[in-house]
Design a protein around this motif. Structure first.
Motif, PDB file in Angstrom:
ATOM      1  N   LYS A   1      -1.617   8.477  -0.292  1.00  0.00           N
ATOM      2  CA  LYS A   1      -0.570   7.741  -1.015  1.00  0.00           C
ATOM      3  C   LYS A   1       0.825   8.086  -0.495  1.00  0.00           C
ATOM      4  O   LYS A   1       1.808   7.580  -0.979  1.00  0.00           O
ATOM      5  CB  LYS A   1      -0.652   8.061  -2.502  1.00  0.00           C
ATOM      6  CG  LYS A   1      -1.992   7.725  -3.099  1.00  0.00           C
ATOM      7  CD  LYS A   1      -1.848   6.643  -4.100  1.00  0.00           C
ATOM      8  CE  LYS A   1      -3.233   6.391  -4.687  1.00  0.00           C
ATOM      9  NZ  LYS A   1      -3.390   5.166  -5.286  1.00  0.00           N
ATOM     10  N   THR A   2       0.876   8.982   0.490  1.00  0.00           N
ATOM     11  CA  THR A   2       2.161   9.372   1.071  1.00  0.00           C
ATOM     12  C   THR A   2       2.093   9.246   2.586  1.00  0.00           C
ATOM     13  O   THR A   2       1.002   9.237   3.175  1.00  0.00           O
ATOM     14  CB  THR A   2       2.514  10.838   0.737  1.00  0.00           C
ATOM     15  OG1 THR A   2       1.556  11.697   1.370  1.00  0.00           O
ATOM     16  CG2 THR A   2       2.524  11.084  -0.772  1.00  0.00           C
ATOM     17  N   LEU A   3       3.236   9.165   3.214  1.00  0.00           N
ATOM     18  CA  LEU A   3       3.287   9.116   4.668  1.00  0.00           C
ATOM     19  C   LEU A   3       2.652  10.369   5.259  1.00  0.00           C
ATOM     20  O   LEU A   3       1.891  10.304   6.224  1.00  0.00           O
ATOM     21  CB  LEU A   3       4.735   8.973   5.140  1.00  0.00           C
ATOM     22  CG  LEU A   3       4.953   8.960   6.646  1.00  0.00           C
ATOM     23  CD1 LEU A   3       4.172   7.831   7.310  1.00  0.00           C
ATOM     24  CD2 LEU A   3       6.430   8.877   6.968  1.00  0.00           C
TER      25      LEU A   3
ATOM     26  N   LEU B   1       3.957   1.000   6.975  1.00  0.00           N
ATOM     27  CA  LEU B   1       2.561   1.366   6.703  1.00  0.00           C
ATOM     28  C   LEU B   1       2.109   0.971   5.303  1.00  0.00           C
ATOM     29  O   LEU B   1       0.929   0.689   5.090  1.00  0.00           O
ATOM     30  CB  LEU B   1       2.347   2.871   6.894  1.00  0.00           C
ATOM     31  CG  LEU B   1       2.487   3.408   8.315  1.00  0.00           C
ATOM     32  CD1 LEU B   1       2.238   4.903   8.330  1.00  0.00           C
ATOM     33  CD2 LEU B   1       1.567   2.692   9.282  1.00  0.00           C
ATOM     34  N   PHE B   2       3.037   0.942   4.358  1.00  0.00           N
ATOM     35  CA  PHE B   2       2.646   0.635   2.985  1.00  0.00           C
ATOM     36  C   PHE B   2       2.851  -0.831   2.611  1.00  0.00           C
ATOM     37  O   PHE B   2       2.707  -1.191   1.450  1.00  0.00           O
ATOM     38  CB  PHE B   2       3.332   1.594   2.008  1.00  0.00           C
ATOM     39  CG  PHE B   2       2.755   2.985   2.097  1.00  0.00           C
ATOM     40  CD1 PHE B   2       1.523   3.281   1.527  1.00  0.00           C
ATOM     41  CD2 PHE B   2       3.419   3.980   2.791  1.00  0.00           C
ATOM     42  CE1 PHE B   2       0.972   4.560   1.634  1.00  0.00           C
ATOM     43  CE2 PHE B   2       2.876   5.256   2.902  1.00  0.00           C
ATOM     44  CZ  PHE B   2       1.649   5.547   2.323  1.00  0.00           C
ATOM     45  N   GLN B   3       3.129  -1.680   3.615  1.00  0.00           N
ATOM     46  CA  GLN B   3       3.070  -3.122   3.365  1.00  0.00           C
ATOM     47  C   GLN B   3       1.606  -3.462   3.119  1.00  0.00           C
ATOM     48  O   GLN B   3       0.711  -2.919   3.786  1.00  0.00           O
ATOM     49  CB  GLN B   3       3.584  -3.915   4.566  1.00  0.00           C
ATOM     50  CG  GLN B   3       5.053  -3.829   4.788  1.00  0.00           C
ATOM     51  CD  GLN B   3       5.494  -4.591   6.026  1.00  0.00           C
ATOM     52  OE1 GLN B   3       4.717  -5.297   6.660  1.00  0.00           O
ATOM     53  NE2 GLN B   3       6.752  -4.426   6.385  1.00  0.00           N
ATOM     54  N   LYS B   4       1.363  -4.353   2.195  1.00  0.00           N
ATOM     55  CA  LYS B   4      -0.016  -4.612   1.768  1.00  0.00           C
ATOM     56  C   LYS B   4      -0.986  -4.922   2.912  1.00  0.00           C
ATOM     57  O   LYS B   4      -2.062  -4.317   2.978  1.00  0.00           O
ATOM     58  CB  LYS B   4      -0.051  -5.710   0.709  1.00  0.00           C
ATOM     59  CG  LYS B   4      -1.398  -5.829   0.052  1.00  0.00           C
ATOM     60  CD  LYS B   4      -1.366  -6.691  -1.168  1.00  0.00           C
ATOM     61  CE  LYS B   4      -2.753  -6.638  -1.799  1.00  0.00           C
ATOM     62  NZ  LYS B   4      -2.765  -7.136  -3.140  1.00  0.00           N
TER      63      LYS B   4
ATOM     64  N   ARG C   1      11.149   8.134   9.618  1.00  0.00           N
ATOM     65  CA  ARG C   1      10.377   8.293   8.383  1.00  0.00           C
ATOM     66  C   ARG C   1      10.470   7.085   7.441  1.00  0.00           C
ATOM     67  O   ARG C   1       9.456   6.530   7.028  1.00  0.00           O
ATOM     68  CB  ARG C   1      10.848   9.564   7.669  1.00  0.00           C
ATOM     69  CG  ARG C   1      10.112   9.907   6.418  1.00  0.00           C
ATOM     70  CD  ARG C   1      10.592  11.230   5.854  1.00  0.00           C
ATOM     71  NE  ARG C   1      10.381  12.336   6.766  1.00  0.00           N
ATOM     72  CZ  ARG C   1       9.206  12.941   6.963  1.00  0.00           C
ATOM     73  NH1 ARG C   1       8.158  12.534   6.308  1.00  0.00           N
ATOM     74  NH2 ARG C   1       9.086  13.923   7.805  1.00  0.00           N
ATOM     75  N   LYS C   2      11.657   6.658   7.116  1.00  0.00           N
ATOM     76  CA  LYS C   2      11.835   5.573   6.141  1.00  0.00           C
ATOM     77  C   LYS C   2      11.224   4.260   6.631  1.00  0.00           C
ATOM     78  O   LYS C   2      10.504   3.576   5.900  1.00  0.00           O
ATOM     79  CB  LYS C   2      13.319   5.391   5.839  1.00  0.00           C
ATOM     80  CG  LYS C   2      13.620   4.348   4.804  1.00  0.00           C
ATOM     81  CD  LYS C   2      15.115   4.237   4.561  1.00  0.00           C
ATOM     82  CE  LYS C   2      15.420   3.099   3.606  1.00  0.00           C
ATOM     83  NZ  LYS C   2      16.859   2.898   3.447  1.00  0.00           N
ATOM     84  N   GLU C   3      11.508   3.907   7.877  1.00  0.00           N
ATOM     85  CA  GLU C   3      11.002   2.654   8.437  1.00  0.00           C
ATOM     86  C   GLU C   3       9.479   2.673   8.552  1.00  0.00           C
ATOM     87  O   GLU C   3       8.810   1.691   8.238  1.00  0.00           O
ATOM     88  CB  GLU C   3      11.626   2.378   9.807  1.00  0.00           C
ATOM     89  CG  GLU C   3      13.092   2.031   9.748  1.00  0.00           C
ATOM     90  CD  GLU C   3      14.019   3.247   9.750  1.00  0.00           C
ATOM     91  OE1 GLU C   3      13.548   4.390   9.548  1.00  0.00           O
ATOM     92  OE2 GLU C   3      15.228   3.052   9.937  1.00  0.00           O
TER      93      GLU C   3
END
Length: 195
Positions: free
Chosen positions: A102-104, A85-88, A78-80
Motif C-alpha cells: 500500500k506504500t511506494l 504506480l497507484f493509478q488504477k 518519489r512523488k511522481e
C-alpha cells in the motif's frame, strides 16, 4: 607532500566529474524532470561518487545487486513515481504480478526481491519494472504480451502504442542529455542542473 595532496584532489575531482558525466549520459531526462525514474548499472567504485552528487537533491535512489558484480542504481522522483504506480490501471497491472503493498516503499521492496531472484537465476527478468521506470503501461503490457517482439518503434523502450508521442518524447530525452552533458562539462554541479 604537496604533490600528493594535489594528486589526491585531482583524483577526487576527476571522480566527481566522471560520476556527473555518468548521470548526465544515463539519467539526464530524470535530472531535468522529464522522466520519473531510471536504472543505471555501475561498478562498485562509481557508486560512492554518484551518491555524493545526489545527496540533498530531490532524487531518491535504491541500490540493487546486478549480475557480474555490477550494481543497479535505481533513481526516482518519489512523488511522481508514487502517483503513477497507484493509478488504477497501473496498480491493477502490478497486482497481477503479486504486488500488494500500500506504500511506494513496499512496492519497491517487492521489486527488489524479484530482481534478486532473477540475479540468482530463480526466475525470469521482472519486465513489470517498466512501470517502475515510468514507461507507459500500454508499452509495458505490449512488451510482455509480445515477448519483446512486434513493436512499432524502439528507442528508450519498445513502443507498442502512440508511436509519434514516444518519438517526440525520445527526442526530448536526447535534447536533455545534450544539455546536461554540456552543463557538466562547463563546470555546473548536478545540484545546479536538477529541476
Amino acid at each position: 607532500m604537496s604533490d600528493l595532496k594535489t594528486d589526491g584532489f585531482k583524483t577526487a575531482e576527476s571522480s566527481k566529474k566522471r560520476a556527473a558525466l555518468l548521470l548526465a549520459v544515463h539519467s539526464a531526462p530524470l535530472l531535468r524532470g522529464v522522466k520519473m525514474a531510471n536504472l543505471m548499472a555501475l561498478n562498485r567504485n562509481e557508486i560512492g561518487a554518484v551518491k555524493k552528487l545526489l545527496k540533498g537533491t530531490t532524487i531518491s535512489y535504491r541500490l540493487y545487486r546486478g549480475k557480474n558484480d555490477r550494481i543497479l542504481l535505481y533513481l526516482y522522483r518519489r512523488k511522481e513515481l508514487r502517483g503513477y504506480l497507484f493509478q488504477k490501471p497501473v496498480w491493477n497491472f502490478l497486482k497481477e504480478y503479486g504486488y500488494q503493498g500500500k506504500t511506494l516503499e513496499s512496492m519497491l521492496f517487492i521489486l527488489s526481491g524479484r530482481l534478486e531472484l532473477y540475479r540468482i537465476g530463480k526466475r525470469t527478468f521482472p519486465h513489470e519494472i517498466g512501470v517502475f521506470l515510468g514507461y507507459p503501461l500500454e508499452d509495458v503490457q505490449g512488451f510482455v504480451k509480445n515477448h519483446g517482439r512486434r513493436y512499432l518503434y524502439a528507442g528508450y523502450w519498445k513502443v507498442y502504442r502512440n508511436e509519434e508521442y514516444a518519438k517526440a518524447l525520445f527526442r526530448r530525452f536526447d535534447e536533455e542529455k545534450k544539455f546536461v552533458i554540456r552543463e557538466v562539462l562547463s563546470g555546473k554541479t548536478i545540484k545546479e542542473i536538477i529541476v
